[in-house]
Design an enzyme around this catalytic site. Structure first.
Site, PDB file in Angstrom:
ATOM      1  N   GLU A  43       0.839  -1.212   0.000  1.00 52.64           N
ATOM      2  CA  GLU A  43       0.000   0.000   0.000  1.00 52.64           C
ATOM      3  C   GLU A  43       0.875   1.265   0.000  1.00 52.64           C
ATOM      4  OE1 GLU A  43      -2.145   0.488   3.662  1.00 52.64           O
ATOM      5  OE2 GLU A  43      -3.737   1.697   2.763  1.00 52.64           O
ATOM      6  N   LYS A 116     -10.562   2.457  -1.238  1.00 56.42           N
ATOM      7  CA  LYS A 116     -10.619   1.804   0.072  1.00 56.42           C
ATOM      8  C   LYS A 116     -11.926   2.140   0.798  1.00 56.42           C
ATOM      9  CE  LYS A 116      -7.433   1.389   4.074  1.00 56.42           C
ATOM     10  NZ  LYS A 116      -6.028   1.725   4.442  1.00 56.42           N
ATOM     11  N   CYS A 153      -5.575  -2.787   2.688  1.00 57.02           N
ATOM     12  CA  CYS A 153      -5.188  -2.774   4.104  1.00 57.02           C
ATOM     13  C   CYS A 153      -6.381  -2.963   5.052  1.00 57.02           C
ATOM     14  CB  CYS A 153      -4.402  -1.508   4.407  1.00 57.02           C
ATOM     15  SG  CYS A 153      -3.357  -1.699   5.893  1.00 57.02           S
TER      16      CYS A 153
END
Lengths: 292, 292
Positions: A43, A116, A153
């Site tokens: 990331e 995300k 993540c």
């Protein structure tokens, strides 16, 4: 047989964008040389993990997908090496900033962007300061080498992320990551972190691939960050599972490494169907999960 | 501190209902003697796992909650020992048969019934022949010693089960189970089975307790079962996790055992909140999971 060779890259990041892109370039080439066709970078590998501190000027790191240095660079490399590259970057869309992944197919075209969905917020993982929660929803991508899902993540802690991608037909799940020490609660979250994703893998009967960074990243106190002094030690431990959640490749906590594994997606699909999980789901019983 | 001591009972089962109830009684007493307050028995422990074969006459095993032998017996024992007992039984409700759990509180009252949502169907796990998919939805129970969720066996493979109970406020998740060998696909599903539940535990930041049976159960060919000859070797391996999915107690594959562990539910709640998972969920992004 539908074989695909997958790589996960574990690297440290400096404060110099070009240095990080050059290192990632070299590691992608190394993975491709070893036969990898889908290669996962960590990331936000263009920089040190700037979310450790709050600084207004870091908002300038965000760029549109057309202007981001890493996306521009790895589009060319994907085409040159004929590899699929999900590239994590800080995205600016008008006045809104996201933590995004551009999924680049093996011909260098961008299949699209995933933003995300789940944004963490803790003392030194201050992502709610930098990123608006994603508006794309969970997506899967039909790449040259297979249908992949990519979460980012914190998404990896949520069974909903994996399940939503699995329902849409993902064959492998990828998670670029930046995770390390917890200076306040002083826990080593590494085994917990792995177990959650091993669970997603086993419950969805598909491989999971996670690529994390390594290295100590320090913040010095200054007026702009409110006098914060801290450090995060990113714990690497990147890994790949088989479709039962067993770890088949794993990296150390502190070395730059390229993990490589070959999967037979047809064999995995056969096992997935034989196990009957998707046959036996009861969506009419799950309304509490999506209840607003 | 809100301490609770939990037990998981691993046992073999014979074809004699009274024998199995007597054995379960003795093991519950042993667990209670050791301090256990919530005690989990395996799935359908009154009998051998009759779903290994299809026999119409086995439908007669199903009884209403008022008439089931195990529920009647363990209501009294729960009160005598002041323990919470989730009791798995084959339930008849009018003309419909379910794979159910009666949750008995420490005063012997039945808090209610949960009916297994996910029904498996494989060569020798022929549950769709015996059980209608449950109509209760996922439930949690405020018992004397804590708020518990109970799923039943195949439910344990579905992240939706665990999440639905967690959202409703479960503090510990319990799974009575009957699982063993896979004679056709010849896989040892034990580590896969554990990893899925360890994932639910880690992703929901709460302990998971699974109680399985042990022993070889054989089916002889006869006209009523269509000439089937088979056997299943139930693999035990009952276990308990902490709130990160780490196994804190585990049983063997082939011995009768009582697992016991004490949890601090307040400490676990603090860790659950600190981790921020339930804060950061995005139900508006999960509609695909509950889409009919």
């Amino acid at each position: 047989m539908k074989k695909v060779t997958v790589a996960a890259i574990q690297m440290s990041c400096t404060k110099n964008v070009q240095e990080n892109i050059d290192k990632a370039d070299a590691m992608v080439r190394k993975a491709a040389d070893a036969g990898a066709q889908i290669i996962l970078l960590p990331e936000l590998f263009e920089r040190q993990y700037f979310c450790q501190e709050r600084q207004y000027e870091y908002y300038d790191f965000a760029k549109s997908i057309e202007e981001n240095d890493a996306v521009r660079h790895f589009k060319k490399l994907a085409k040159e090496l004929s590899v699929v590259l999900p590239v994590s970057f800080y995205e600016k869309d008008g006045n809104v900033l996201y933590n995004s992944v551009a999924v680049i197919d093996a011909d260098g075209t961008i299949l699209g962007v995933y933003r995300k969905t789940h944004i963490p917020d803790d003392h030194f993982y201050q992502e709610k300061f930098y990123f608006t929660p994603g508006d794309t929803g969970f997506k899967v991508w039909e790449t040259k080498y297979g249908t992949i899902g990519v979460g980012i993540c914190w998404d990896q802690w949520f069974p909903e992320t994996a399940r939503a991608m699995a329902i849409q037909g993902a064959e492998i799940l990828f998670y670029p990551t930046a995770i390390g020490s917890e200076p306040i609660i002083q826990t080593d979250s590494m085994p917990h972190w792995r177990r959650c994703m091993q669970g997603h893998s086993g419950s969805n009967l598909m491989p999971v691939v996670a690529a994390n960074r390594i290295g100590l990243e320090e913040v010095k106190p200054c007026e702009e960050n409110g006098g914060q002094e801290s450090s995060l030690n990113f714990y690497g431990s990147s890994f790949m599972t088989d479709e039962t959640g067993a770890i088949v490749e794993e990296a150390s906590r502190d070395k730059e490494e390229v993990l490589i594994h070959t999967y037979d997606l047809d064999e995995i699909k056969t096992n997935r169907l034989a196990w009957g999980i998707f046959r036996d789901r009861r969506p009419e019983c799950y309304s509490i999960i999506s209840k607003k």
